[in-house]
Design a protein around this motif. Structure first.
Motif, PDB file in Angstrom:
ATOM      1  N   VAL A   1      26.959   9.593  83.484  1.00  0.00           N
ATOM      2  CA  VAL A   1      26.913  10.228  82.156  1.00  0.00           C
ATOM      3  C   VAL A   1      26.529   9.001  81.261  1.00  0.00           C
ATOM      4  N   GLY A   2      26.379   7.786  81.759  1.00  0.00           N
ATOM      5  CA  GLY A   2      26.188   6.887  80.645  1.00  0.00           C
ATOM      6  C   GLY A   2      27.124   6.074  79.719  1.00  0.00           C
ATOM      7  N   SER A   3      26.918   4.873  79.269  1.00  0.00           N
ATOM      8  CA  SER A   3      27.999   4.084  78.663  1.00  0.00           C
ATOM      9  C   SER A   3      28.326   4.936  77.506  1.00  0.00           C
TER      10      SER A   3
ATOM     11  N   THR B   1      24.053  13.631  73.898  1.00  0.00           N
ATOM     12  CA  THR B   1      23.774  14.650  74.899  1.00  0.00           C
ATOM     13  C   THR B   1      23.747  14.388  76.291  1.00  0.00           C
ATOM     14  N   LEU B   2      24.488  15.036  77.056  1.00  0.00           N
ATOM     15  CA  LEU B   2      24.534  14.751  78.441  1.00  0.00           C
ATOM     16  C   LEU B   2      23.487  15.535  79.284  1.00  0.00           C
ATOM     17  N   LYS B   3      22.674  14.528  80.029  1.00  0.00           N
ATOM     18  CA  LYS B   3      21.495  14.568  80.759  1.00  0.00           C
ATOM     19  C   LYS B   3      21.838  14.521  82.003  1.00  0.00           C
ATOM     20  N   ILE B   4      21.557  15.086  83.020  1.00  0.00           N
ATOM     21  CA  ILE B   4      21.739  14.727  84.446  1.00  0.00           C
ATOM     22  C   ILE B   4      20.593  14.974  85.333  1.00  0.00           C
ATOM     23  N   PRO B   5      20.531  14.206  86.256  1.00  0.00           N
ATOM     24  CA  PRO B   5      19.305  14.631  87.117  1.00  0.00           C
ATOM     25  C   PRO B   5      19.636  15.846  87.812  1.00  0.00           C
TER      26      PRO B   5
END
Length: 495
Positions: free
Chosen positions: A175-177, A111-115
């Motif tokens: 977005v992370g690795s 899942t895509l989680k952004i601040p």
């Protein structure tokens, strides 16, 4: 066309006038303008007359516009001073990213989680590069033929510029690795399809810089991450200048190289100098498919026909060498162990009847125990050079610079046959390699004048990776070796 710059989509959205000032139900901005006599690509925001929802669209601006992409519908903020508030901006950004990831055939459920946007520096650049990348993919897959070739040339120049590459690095961090890998597989599948189209038409137009890499320097760690579609790597050696059979070619070209270089560093302050000590933490190289396993089986020669890493080379250099006193390296891999055994046999026979004789013969055999990977260190000026070579366990030759004999190609027990399932394989089961400090890698260190204390020095990491294809299960005499080069600069504060 040469001077065209991709618009600041973030600013355009932020500065949209109130709905009451709209003369029509939509507003647009050109995102790829070629000339007044040719159609262009436009980004349009439009209001649904039957509801209070809006949507963004990428349009091919012919006399009758063609919609190439549409966002999910969203509501505009009627309370906030800005037409589009931060929540909607975040919604649109997530929409851009997910639609790029939809082109990834091996997409996971991450899942895509952004601040919150206001907590992110440079989010404007991240937002713009996500939309530019989406536009590039949409142009490859959806744009009409009379528009796409010139638009792709314009868009690839925008993607390859330094600012865009820096923005892509920021996006990757955000977005992370896991999603980063899927993002790069989506992009490199599109680039692979574009390169195939250019090759089919004998077009010499250069594709965008196909290697994407970035570097991180944190406490005690240097890290370089890189991605490159195999089809875009330079061919160094091949048994045949023309491609192999169609099924094998499909399997070979629908791959991307994914690499990670992780180096540990530490400082030791002496009385008159500072030791900068660097050692290998992890070197990882994988050749991953960028189409589904089903498609690879149906149209290719199978999932196991692919390139494998055959050499990795790193060169570490302090860019400003005024204060560098010396460089030292550790030992390389030990030479192969030779096991010599003598086997004496007595063969007796009688000569013809006119004489009596006994023939005696002595036979000696020699075997050699050879590790498949050999690690070497060397010095050039103030540069430390690290090399990992894959060797043919049959004859000891370096794989990247040689090729099997035709007899070896048809020998079912050759080491490169069934190479991903053999107990003696020099790769992971997935077909990649991992070099860790405990077995492959020793320290390299620089003596730096103590007068440099408190300064930030830069180290250049320059590298080359070779991929080789020798047949695994497929019947062919085709073989080739490809190479890519990367370069990153990392800071180190002497404190």
């Amino acid at each position: 066309m040469a001077s065209f710059s991709f618009p600041d989509v973030w600013a355009w959205i932020q500065n949209l006038p109130p709905i009451t000032e709209w003369r029509k139900d939509s507003m647009s901005v050109c995102i790829c303008c070629l000339s007044s006599s040719q159609p262009s690509l436009k980004l349009s925001i439009s209001k649904n007359p039957q509801s209070s929802f809006f949507s963004l669209s990428i349009l091919a601006d012919f006399s009758l516009p063609i919609s190439l992409w549409n966002s999910k519908p969203f509501k505009l903020n009627s309370v906030c001073a800005k037409l589009i508030d931060e929540e909607t901006i975040s919604y649109l950004f997530t929409n851009f990213v997910k639609d790029v990831l939809n082109y990834c055939p091996n997409r996971s459920t991450s899942t895509l989680k952004i601040p919150k946007i206001d907590s992110l520096n440079n989010f404007k650049d991240i937002f713009n590069i996500s939309f530019l990348t989406l536009t590039f993919l949409i142009c490859i897959y959806e744009a009409p033929a009379d528009l796409r070739s010139q638009c792709l040339n314009t868009l690839k120049n925008q993607l390859a510029c330094p600012r865009s590459r820096e923005s892509t690095k920021l996006l990757a961090r955000l977005v992370g690795s896991n999603l980063e890998e899927q993002w790069m597989r989506s992009v490199n599948l599109a680039i692979t399809n574009w390169i195939m189209e250019l090759q089919a038409n004998n077009n010499t137009l250069k594709t965008p810089s196909s290697l994407f890499s970035y570097a991180i320097s944190t406490v005690g760690l240097w890290k370089v991450q890189l991605y490159c579609p195999v089809i875009a790597m330079d061919v160094e050696k091949s048994t045949n200048p023309s491609p192999p059979d169609e099924r094998l070619w499909f399997s070979l070209k629908h791959r991307q190289l994914e690499g990670v270089i992780q180096l540990n560093y530490r400082l030791m302050v002496r009385e008159k100098w500072v030791d900068v000590i660097v050692n290998v933490d992890n070197i990882r190289c994988d050749v991953m498919r960028i189409v589904t396993e089903t498609l690879m089986t149906e149209r290719g020669a199978g999932t196991s026909e692919k390139h494998f890493p055959s050499r990795v080379s790193l060169q570490l250099t302090p860019t400003l060498q005024t204060n560098v006193l010396s460089v030292s390296v550790g030992k390389s891999s030990e030479n192969p162990i030779r096991e010599i055994g003598s086997e004496k046999t007595l063969e007796g026979s009688f000569d013809p009847p006119n004489s009596l004789g006994l023939k005696v013969s002595v036979g000696e055999t020699m075997t050699m125990s050879l590790k498949p990977w050999k690690f070497e260190q060397s010095v050039y000026g103030n540069s430390a050079i690290l090399n990992w070579f894959l060797h043919d366990t049959g004859d000891g030759r370096e794989v990247f610079s040689s090729q099997p004999s035709k007899m070896a190609f048809i020998q079912p027990k050759a080491w490169f046959k069934n190479r991903y399932s053999s107990a003696y394989r020099p790769f992971t089961r997935q077909g990649g390699v991992i070099f860790a400090h405990d077995e492959y890698g020793d320290n390299v260190w620089w003596k730096v004048d103590k007068g440099a204390m408190g300064r930030t020095m830069e180290w250049e990491i320059k590298g080359w990776i070779w991929l080789t294809y020798w047949p695994n299960k497929h019947r062919t005499f085709y073989s080739e070796t490809r190479r890519l080069e990367f370069r990153e600069t990392l800071p180190l504060t002497l404190a």
